[in-house]
Scaffold this motif. Structure first.
Motif, PDB file in Angstrom:
ATOM      1  N   LYS A  62       0.790  -1.220   0.000  1.00 47.87           N
ATOM      2  CA  LYS A  62       0.000   0.000   0.000  1.00 47.87           C
ATOM      3  C   LYS A  62       0.831   1.283   0.000  1.00 47.87           C
ATOM      4  O   LYS A  62       0.412   2.300  -0.542  1.00 47.87           O
ATOM      5  CB  LYS A  62      -0.942   0.004   1.214  1.00 47.87           C
ATOM      6  N   ASP A  63       2.017   1.241   0.604  1.00 49.32           N
ATOM      7  CA  ASP A  63       2.786   2.487   0.721  1.00 49.32           C
ATOM      8  C   ASP A  63       4.186   2.356   0.132  1.00 49.32           C
ATOM      9  O   ASP A  63       4.758   1.261   0.041  1.00 49.32           O
ATOM     10  CB  ASP A  63       2.886   2.919   2.187  1.00 49.32           C
ATOM     11  N   THR A  69      13.254   0.936  -8.024  1.00 51.07           N
ATOM     12  CA  THR A  69      12.368   1.906  -7.380  1.00 51.07           C
ATOM     13  C   THR A  69      10.946   1.360  -7.473  1.00 51.07           C
ATOM     14  O   THR A  69      10.604   0.644  -8.433  1.00 51.07           O
ATOM     15  CB  THR A  69      12.425   3.289  -8.075  1.00 51.07           C
ATOM     16  N   PRO A  70      10.098   1.686  -6.491  1.00 51.32           N
ATOM     17  CA  PRO A  70       8.711   1.192  -6.526  1.00 51.32           C
ATOM     18  C   PRO A  70       7.962   1.661  -7.771  1.00 51.32           C
ATOM     19  O   PRO A  70       8.165   2.781  -8.244  1.00 51.32           O
ATOM     20  CB  PRO A  70       8.104   1.796  -5.253  1.00 51.32           C
ATOM     21  N   VAL A  71       7.121   0.793  -8.305  1.00 52.05           N
ATOM     22  CA  VAL A  71       6.297   1.119  -9.470  1.00 52.05           C
ATOM     23  C   VAL A  71       4.889   1.454  -8.984  1.00 52.05           C
ATOM     24  O   VAL A  71       4.171   0.584  -8.477  1.00 52.05           O
ATOM     25  CB  VAL A  71       6.243  -0.060 -10.466  1.00 52.05           C
ATOM     26  N   ALA A 118       7.549  -0.597   0.110  1.00 50.52           N
ATOM     27  CA  ALA A 118       8.104  -1.074  -1.160  1.00 50.52           C
ATOM     28  C   ALA A 118       9.617  -0.847  -1.203  1.00 50.52           C
ATOM     29  O   ALA A 118      10.383  -1.718  -1.645  1.00 50.52           O
ATOM     30  CB  ALA A 118       7.428  -0.359  -2.334  1.00 50.52           C
ATOM     31  N   LYS A 119      10.064   0.308  -0.729  1.00 47.52           N
ATOM     32  CA  LYS A 119      11.500   0.600  -0.716  1.00 47.52           C
ATOM     33  C   LYS A 119      12.238  -0.334   0.237  1.00 47.52           C
ATOM     34  O   LYS A 119      13.373  -0.769  -0.052  1.00 47.52           O
ATOM     35  CB  LYS A 119      11.727   2.051  -0.303  1.00 47.52           C
ATOM     36  N   GLY A 140      -1.555   0.644  -5.886  1.00 47.87           N
ATOM     37  CA  GLY A 140      -0.553   0.705  -4.835  1.00 47.87           C
ATOM     38  C   GLY A 140       0.850   0.759  -5.422  1.00 47.87           C
ATOM     39  O   GLY A 140       1.060   1.278  -6.518  1.00 47.87           O
ATOM     40  N   TYR A 141       1.819   0.189  -4.697  1.00 41.76           N
ATOM     41  CA  TYR A 141       3.221   0.206  -5.110  1.00 41.76           C
ATOM     42  C   TYR A 141       3.700  -1.223  -5.358  1.00 41.76           C
ATOM     43  O   TYR A 141       3.539  -2.099  -4.508  1.00 41.76           O
ATOM     44  CB  TYR A 141       4.084   0.877  -4.050  1.00 41.76           C
TER      45      TYR A 141
END
Length: 351
Positions: A160-161, A229-231, A165-166, A236-237
């Motif tokens: 979700k955030d 990097t998050p997509v 993801a990072k 969401g991510y």
């Protein structure tokens, strides 16, 4: 594969190939010129002639007649190219996809099982007519090749955030991606793929289920790589890993796939299909006996007469339509049908 893929486009809108209940009614009304009673009731009766006159003046009646003519013409010219086995295979695929809701889906589309099979066969015959009457040129292939990507397989983790993801990406960097499946099972909010370590069904550039941003990021990865990097998508991510990517290669290696994508696109192009339908109907030598219905195919026969003739003017018109159709190919392609498994997997990546 969906029930609504069995549609064709008319110049002024959609011309449904799927038979409606009106088919049976119109056939009953038109099979006899007599006054056989259709309905008997207090105060009078409704005869076949009365019913026929009412039906032929309605838009539903005219559409049904157009559909019947189209189906007869296709059956005569291409009927031998589509077997019952092929029709049943597609029918069963859709039935399996819908499961317990299949009967309900048929009812919502106003069709019986038999009528749906007829619509499937009509769609397959229409495809045969398209492939016969409009050939893919080398220019078409080159245009399609610009946007084409071969099938790849990826796994993804949806959260979700961005911070989460990072953090997942940092963990992958430390372990060189070896713990991707474990992380997917732990973090991913995509219930459709997390149990499989985030793995999705293979897809290519013709896929219409996946988010465009997701696809772009996935195609950019080499096999074994993951996104650094998050997509971000509307869901969401994502953290995406490329499980299998054979690379684009040469155009000549993908001629079959490119042609399929082009014909899929043309099947949804009203201008292209207008030209194909015109040629099929002209070859059918149609002679409509009822003067009130004589112009029902005027938009396809390119003639003020209801009977299709091989005059020089109609040939010229047909040639112009064909020429116009040849220039209508698009660089984008869309799949009009997909297996239930690929639809399910693609949907999972979008949630």
């Amino acid at each position: 594969m969906r029930m609504d893929v069995y549609l064709m486009f008319k110049k002024s809108g959609k011309w449904a190939i799927a038979l409606s209940a009106a088919v049976v009614m119109l056939l009953a009304a038109g099979c006899s010129a007599g006054n056989k009673t259709v309905v008997s009731m207090k105060g009078g009766k409704i005869t076949q002639e009365q019913y026929y006159e009412s039906m032929k003046d309605s838009s539903a009646g005219k559409t049904t007649l157009q559909t019947l003519i189209w189906q007869k013409a296709l059956e005569n010219q291409y009927g031998k190219t589509v077997s019952d086995k092929t029709v049943n295979k597609q029918y069963n695929a859709v039935k399996t996809q819908y499961g317990a809701q299949f009967s309900q889906a048929l009812a919502q589309n106003g069709m019986t099982a038999s009528q749906f099979k007829t619509s499937i066969k009509t769609n397959l015959l229409t495809r045969k007519a398209l492939e016969d009457l409009k050939k893919v040129t080398n220019a078409d292939l080159k245009t399609q090749w610009k946007s084409y990507e071969p099938k790849i397989t990826v796994s993804h983790i949806l959260v979700k955030d961005e911070a989460t993801a990072k953090d997942i990406i940092n963990q992958l960097n430390k372990d060189n991606g070896k713990n991707f499946a474990t992380l997917a099972k732990k973090y991913s909010t995509d219930t459709g793929s997390k149990a499989q370590g985030g793995k999705l069904a293979a897809f290519d550039s013709t896929d219409t289920q996946l988010d465009a941003t997701f696809k772009k990021a996935a195609f950019a990865l080499k096999q074994g790589e993951w996104t650094k990097t998050p997509v971000k998508t509307q869901f969401g991510y994502h953290v995406i890993m490329s499980d299998k990517n054979p690379g684009k290669g040469k155009m000549s290696d993908h001629t079959k796939e490119l042609k399929t994508a082009i014909y899929d696109k043309w099947m949804q192009d009203s201008t292209v299909m207008q030209g194909v339908m015109s040629k099929v109907l002209q070859k059918a030598n149609i002679d409509i006996k009822d003067k009130d219905l004589k112009d029902i195919l005027s938009g396809y026969l390119n003639s003020s007469s209801s009977k299709s003739t091989a005059t020089s003017s109609s040939k010229e018109s047909s040639s112009k339509e064909s020429s116009s159709s040849e220039s209508s190919s698009s660089s984008d392609s869309s799949s009009t049908s997909s297996s239930s498994s690929s639809e399910s997997s693609s949907s999972s990546a979008s949630k």
